[in-house]
Write a protein that holds these residues in place. Sequence first.
Motif, short mmCIF file in Angstrom:
data_model
loop_
_atom_site.label_atom_id
_atom_site.label_comp_id
_atom_site.label_asym_id
_atom_site.label_seq_id
_atom_site.Cartn_x
_atom_site.Cartn_y
_atom_site.Cartn_z
N THR A 89 -39.18 -22.61 16.92
CA THR A 89 -38.02 -21.72 16.79
C THR A 89 -38.50 -20.29 16.90
N SER B 183 -33.72 -22.48 18.51
CA SER B 183 -34.71 -23.53 18.24
C SER B 183 -34.65 -24.66 19.25
N LYS C 176 -41.62 -22.57 12.87
CA LYS C 176 -41.08 -23.92 13.02
C LYS C 176 -39.89 -24.11 12.08
#
Length: 412
Positions: free
Chosen positions: A396, A334, A386
């Motif tokens: 991510t 991420s 996300k």
Amino acid sequence: MRGLLACATLARRAGAAASSASAPARRHLAGAAEAAEAELKKTALYDFHVAHGGKMVPFAGWSMPIQYKDSIMDSTLNCRANGSLFDVSHMCGLSLHGRQAIPFLESLVVADVAALKDGTGTLTVFTNERGGAIDDSVVTKVTDQHIYLVVNAGCRDKDLAHIGEHMEAFNKKGGEVKWHIHDERSLLALQGPLAAPTLQLLTKEDLSKIYFSDFKMIDINGYACYLTRTGYTGEDGFEISVPSENAVDLAKALLEKSEGKVRLTGLGARDSLRLEAGLCLYGNDMEQHITPVEAGLSWAIGKRRKAEGGFLGADVILKQLQEGPKIRRVGLISQGPPPRSHSEIVNNSGENIGEVTSGGFSPCLKKNIAMGYVKSGLHKAGTEFKVVIRGKSYDTVVTKMPFVPTKYYKPS
């Protein structure tokens, strides 16, 4: 066992609170801290840790070193480059003995223990009636009538109660199993590329003939030890069960033989290393409501067990193997700040699709890595979504695990 690094945060906060308080308040806080510390269990190496600068924190009812003088990042890197010595004596080793030790254990775990060769082991999972994980454990078949296993410190009480209850019922029906809990022994984990050459200097046993997951009772530095070629870092290494009265001397000998390259390492780096290796931490990535299939551990379910079942929750697990689970454990990389346990995972529309269970900054990769659970169908490598951290969403992507390649010593 949730949140190793949270232990360090709590310790820092307590110290800050004490330093900012009035003199009477400081004395009260100090007294409370001493009382809390006195209630914690201590391993045979506690004084050794303190003498070497170990920062001791509460962990699963024990006072354990989270780090030493090195930073957690430096300790992680040194394990990968040279080696680390961990005190993991808070974990619980036990042996099952008897003619029916194997069928008894197989009623509680998913492994095909009977198929193991003598002196070999495997990762397994204790399951409940719903197929959820009570704990994960490395189980070794010493002989047909002796099984050695190690369970997690935070699960010790419930594991022993669970095993004991079922053993009593098993024996009442004519079974023949007894156990021994190895509270007289300590457990050291020697990990990293220098683990084998360092240990070889202390034993006549040819370690080149002992492979990943192999077990042997051998003499190390003059002490009767149980040696398993395993670990929790992704590196080659060993877990050494040693009589507690010899634990400090063995630790000293291992450090001295490495000429300072193998270093004492705490739980903070151990957490970073296992996350980089894509290994589950019970209490974070596995819990009572998560099945081995959902956790990506279907490989740990023996082929015969997949066909026959015969363990708690088998109906749930075998159905998931056939139809697929609704959620799956995935690896994540991420952007933004490192994700932590319970960070929400959402799709581009903001809809919840899962949750992070472990996360942090990878010292080796120099990027954020994490594990978590997402809805099936969204678990393929390369899938983007996300992760929400402190109210903000960050990109991510699902990534194959392990994040850092493992280096287990296996036959070529």
